[in-house]
Structures are given as structure tokens and as C-alpha cells.
Design a protein around this motif. Sequence first.
Motif, PDB file in Angstrom:
ATOM      1  N   UNK A   1      85.602  -6.220 -29.934  1.00  0.00           N
ATOM      2  CA  UNK A   1      85.208  -6.915 -28.711  1.00  0.00           C
ATOM      3  C   UNK A   1      86.262  -7.913 -28.259  1.00  0.00           C
ATOM      4  N   UNK A   2      86.773  -8.690 -29.188  1.00  0.00           N
ATOM      5  CA  UNK A   2      87.735  -9.734 -28.833  1.00  0.00           C
ATOM      6  C   UNK A   2      88.973  -9.145 -28.161  1.00  0.00           C
ATOM      7  N   UNK A   3      89.422  -7.988 -28.686  1.00  0.00           N
ATOM      8  CA  UNK A   3      90.611  -7.357 -28.102  1.00  0.00           C
ATOM      9  C   UNK A   3      90.294  -6.617 -26.797  1.00  0.00           C
ATOM     10  N   UNK A   4      89.151  -5.913 -26.784  1.00  0.00           N
ATOM     11  CA  UNK A   4      88.832  -5.064 -25.639  1.00  0.00           C
ATOM     12  C   UNK A   4      88.466  -5.847 -24.384  1.00  0.00           C
ATOM     13  N   UNK A   5      87.867  -6.996 -24.555  1.00  0.00           N
ATOM     14  CA  UNK A   5      87.414  -7.727 -23.373  1.00  0.00           C
ATOM     15  C   UNK A   5      88.577  -8.248 -22.519  1.00  0.00           C
ATOM     16  N   UNK A   6      89.783  -8.220 -23.085  1.00  0.00           N
ATOM     17  CA  UNK A   6      90.956  -8.616 -22.294  1.00  0.00           C
ATOM     18  C   UNK A   6      91.266  -7.591 -21.197  1.00  0.00           C
ATOM     19  N   UNK A   7      90.701  -6.393 -21.360  1.00  0.00           N
ATOM     20  CA  UNK A   7      90.999  -5.318 -20.407  1.00  0.00           C
ATOM     21  C   UNK A   7      89.842  -5.087 -19.433  1.00  0.00           C
ATOM     22  N   UNK A   8      88.941  -6.058 -19.379  1.00  0.00           N
ATOM     23  CA  UNK A   8      87.804  -5.981 -18.467  1.00  0.00           C
ATOM     24  C   UNK A   8      88.105  -6.793 -17.215  1.00  0.00           C
ATOM     25  N   UNK A   9      87.802  -6.209 -16.077  1.00  0.00           N
ATOM     26  CA  UNK A   9      87.957  -6.926 -14.810  1.00  0.00           C
ATOM     27  C   UNK A   9      86.590  -7.484 -14.424  1.00  0.00           C
ATOM     28  N   UNK A  10      86.397  -8.778 -14.643  1.00  0.00           N
ATOM     29  CA  UNK A  10      85.103  -9.401 -14.366  1.00  0.00           C
ATOM     30  C   UNK A  10      85.270 -10.539 -13.378  1.00  0.00           C
ATOM     31  N   UNK A  11      84.626 -10.414 -12.237  1.00  0.00           N
ATOM     32  CA  UNK A  11      84.701 -11.462 -11.231  1.00  0.00           C
ATOM     33  C   UNK A  11      83.645 -12.542 -11.458  1.00  0.00           C
ATOM     34  N   UNK A  12      82.550 -12.191 -12.189  1.00  0.00           N
ATOM     35  CA  UNK A  12      81.468 -13.158 -12.380  1.00  0.00           C
ATOM     36  C   UNK A  12      81.213 -13.391 -13.858  1.00  0.00           C
ATOM     37  N   UNK A  13      80.554 -12.438 -14.506  1.00  0.00           N
ATOM     38  CA  UNK A  13      80.115 -12.620 -15.893  1.00  0.00           C
ATOM     39  C   UNK A  13      80.857 -11.639 -16.801  1.00  0.00           C
ATOM     40  N   UNK A  14      81.750 -12.148 -17.670  1.00  0.00           N
ATOM     41  CA  UNK A  14      82.544 -11.308 -18.553  1.00  0.00           C
ATOM     42  C   UNK A  14      81.668 -10.568 -19.555  1.00  0.00           C
ATOM     43  N   UNK A  15      80.649 -11.235 -20.084  1.00  0.00           N
ATOM     44  CA  UNK A  15      79.773 -10.625 -21.086  1.00  0.00           C
ATOM     45  C   UNK A  15      79.054  -9.406 -20.523  1.00  0.00           C
ATOM     46  N   UNK A  16      78.501  -9.563 -19.320  1.00  0.00           N
ATOM     47  CA  UNK A  16      77.787  -8.452 -18.670  1.00  0.00           C
ATOM     48  C   UNK A  16      78.753  -7.325 -18.316  1.00  0.00           C
TER      49      UNK A  16
END
Length: 486
Positions: free
Chosen positions: A168-183
Motif C-alpha cells: 500500500x505504501x508504495x502503490x498509493x504514490x501512483x494514485x491520482x486522487x483529487x479528494x480522498x487518497x484512501x478512497x
Amino acid sequence: MFQAAKQAKFQRGGSTDDILLDDGNTSYRLSLYDKPPLYDVTVEEFETSALDRLRILAEIESSAARNRSWDETKQVTMIQCGKYLPLNSNSASGIDVQAERRKDCLGHFVLRLAFCRSEELRRRFIRAESTLFKIRFETDDSNERRAFLDSKDFNWISVSKDEKAEYKEQLQHFISAKVDLTTAFKNEAFYKVKWTTIPDLVEKRKVFLKGGYAYVPAREQASIIYSAFEERLEAALQATSRAISLVDEDTRLNPILDNLAQGFIAGVPSDWVASGETTGDGITADMVDSLAKQHFPLCMRVLQQSLRKDHHLKHFGRLHYGLFLKVLGLSIDEAIAFWRKSFAGGPGSDKFDKEYRYNIRHSFGLEGRRMNYPAKNCLQLHSAHEAGCPYRQLEGSPENLQSALLSSYSAQGLTVDDLPEIMAQVKKKSYHVACTRVFEITHARSVKKGEGLGDGESVTHPNQYAARSIELEKESKESKLEINSM
């Protein structure tokens, strides 16, 4: 495809020869072309399906040579596809989508035969086909695109919830989140592929690497698909190149395939060019010199200038220029008057009638075999040893080519500052692109850079160039008349 061509059952019924081919998959608008077609086609359909597809691929390569943006390339390609290779979704009504897909598939496989013969041709074919696939992928109906993807095996592994949580720690860097990163992370799917298959994403650091695998977020899924398309097409072309000798046994197909392989060099002439019909209103002998100075491409301007200077042209010069003028609208009577006047100071009337009149009438289909010959297109002029394409023939003498360009087009706005860009295309052997750029510069009031003859279309025939130039002048005059009458 080769087995079919090897066993080709050419049925001599009437004037058509039928080739038996394998049936292909036409369930979706998108295709990996992993199944060759299987049905009877005529030799004419074999050629025309490939030519229409080649028009698209040649324009894609022209876009690359002209450094068009992705959006510009996409727009030009879609316009050309609409003209020559429409491909509608399953939801389209009143359209035979299966016929469209059969033509699309057949054209692709025929071009494989033409472009498998060298590493350079294979590379260019893969690049153009991949661009066409990307454009279709981006513009496809979302539901049909998903159904297509579900029907294929792209050798990716869906990342499980547990594995996703582990990194999770590594993968979430590749998420494009404008509001809620967790969601956003919870809703984002990831796929594992061998990292060597997606070098573009690795280079841009858009994926997480672990144990030889790249963890690709769903929004980057397209890169996996594009890579798979290129990889499979490359392997297919390699296989085709090893088996091409089976097709080479048929002497009727070889000229067709050789001609197709040349299509990237000069583009593919439009349908109206081959018809041999005139491209404009009737013109007179006295109008030719003025038209040449305003509307002719360099190849025909050079011939007109030589004719005025020397009062003579060699055989192929007379042939190419005469057919060009005929298609432009010069009647047989005006053609005889034009050549007689142009040869003034040369042969006398009796000698002219004896040595030249017959050939002029022959080109109009009034003598000999009585064929109404069409004018030569750019592809034919490129291969001509005499009176051919000056961009090609003067490539080794850049100073002479630049001098010819300036003397021919400086009155229409071409300057020394424009020459480096034109010569860069000549150096890349993109002669028709160089000619198209000259058209844009000399018609800057009517067309913008990148628009070519209109809708991004490149020059593929001298008459196409002249007809469009005349048309733009006519539109400009009509527009001025409307403004003055207001």
C-alpha cells in the motif's frame, strides 16, 4: 494468410480472379488481428482494401514527419478513416459493421505481406499500425472496449487485495486522487506484468517495480494493451517474412505488394486521381503559363519553365506534363495549340504534325489503343528517371533545389527562412511532406500549418495540388465579392 495464398484457388470465371482467404474475428471494432480472414475475395478487392488502409497509415507517418501533436494526428487520422476506412461500433444502426470489419481485417493482412520484407518496412508498419490502434482504442465505445479486453488474454495478473495491502505504501504514490487518497486507492485496481513489456511506464516512473514485475494502476492499463499489440504484430511480421516465399510464387500478387510497399514514400493517390477525369474547368493554351506561376507544384513548374526557356521537352517530360495539363482541363484542341505555340522557333508546322501531333492525340485516347491515360501521381514520379519529382532528383544537390524553390515560389511568400524546414523533410526522404509544406506556405492566407490541402491531407498527386490551389483562389474571390456586395 500465407497458407491461403499458397493454396490460392484462383477461379477463372469471367474477368475476375478470386483468392480464398481465412475468415477473421469481426466481433469487435478493436482487433489484435490474431485471426486471418477466410473467405473468397477478388484480386481487385485484395488490392483496394489494402490501398484504402495504406492511405490512413501513410497519413499517420506524414503526421509524424511533420511533428504534429497527438490531438492533431488523431483528428487527421479520424477524418481520413471516415473517408476510406470507416469502422463503426456494434450499436451503429443502418450500417453493415461486419462488412466494414472484414475490409479492415483484409487490408491489414494484405499489408502484412507487403511490409514484412525488410526490417525497415516492418518497423514503419508497426509504428503506423500501433498509432491507428491507439486512436481507435481512445475513441471506442467504453462498453465495447471493455468487452473486447475481457475477450483477450494480455498476460496480466490482477493484484489481490492482500498483495495490494502489503504494498500500500508504495502503490498509493501512483494514485491520482483529487479528494480522498484512501478512497481512491481502495477503488483503484492494479495489474502485474513483466516490467520489460512496458518500458514507457517504467521510464516515466509511473509503476511500482518488485520481483521483475511492474504493478500497473488500471488508469495506465492502455500502455499494457498497446505494448501487447506491438509485440504480437512484430512476432506476426517475423513469421510472415519467413513464409513470404510461398506468396512470391504467384506473379500476379507481387506487383501489387511491391506497389503497396512504396506507398509510405509518396502517400497513396486519392480515388479521383485514378479516374483520369479533369480536375477543374476547361482551360486554354494561353492560360497555362499564368496558372503555372500561381498554382502548379514544383515538378510541373520546372517543366513549364524548361519549356519556355528551351522551347522543347524530352519525351517523358512531354508525357508527364501533357497528361497533367489534360487532367487539369486542357482539351485536345487547346493541347495541340499549346504545344505548337510552345515549340515556336523549333519544328515547323509539318514537322510538328508529323512528330508530335500523334502522341498528343494518343495521350487523349484518340489514337493507338485509344486509352484515356491518367496523369502520373507522386509515387510514379518518384520512380521516374526523367522529368520526375524534383525533391527526390535534386536531393543530392540541395543548393539547386533551394534555388528552384525560391525562383518558383518567392512571389507567393516562400522565403529563405522557410527552406531549412522543407529541406529537413527532403533529407528524411519525405518528399510529399516537403511539397505539402510548400503548399501551406504559399497558401498561408487560406490554410494553416499542418492543414495540408485541407483536413490535414498531404499532397500525393500534382493535379491534386493544382486543383486545390485553384479552388482556394476561387473561394477567395467569391468571398471578396460577397463582402463587396454587402
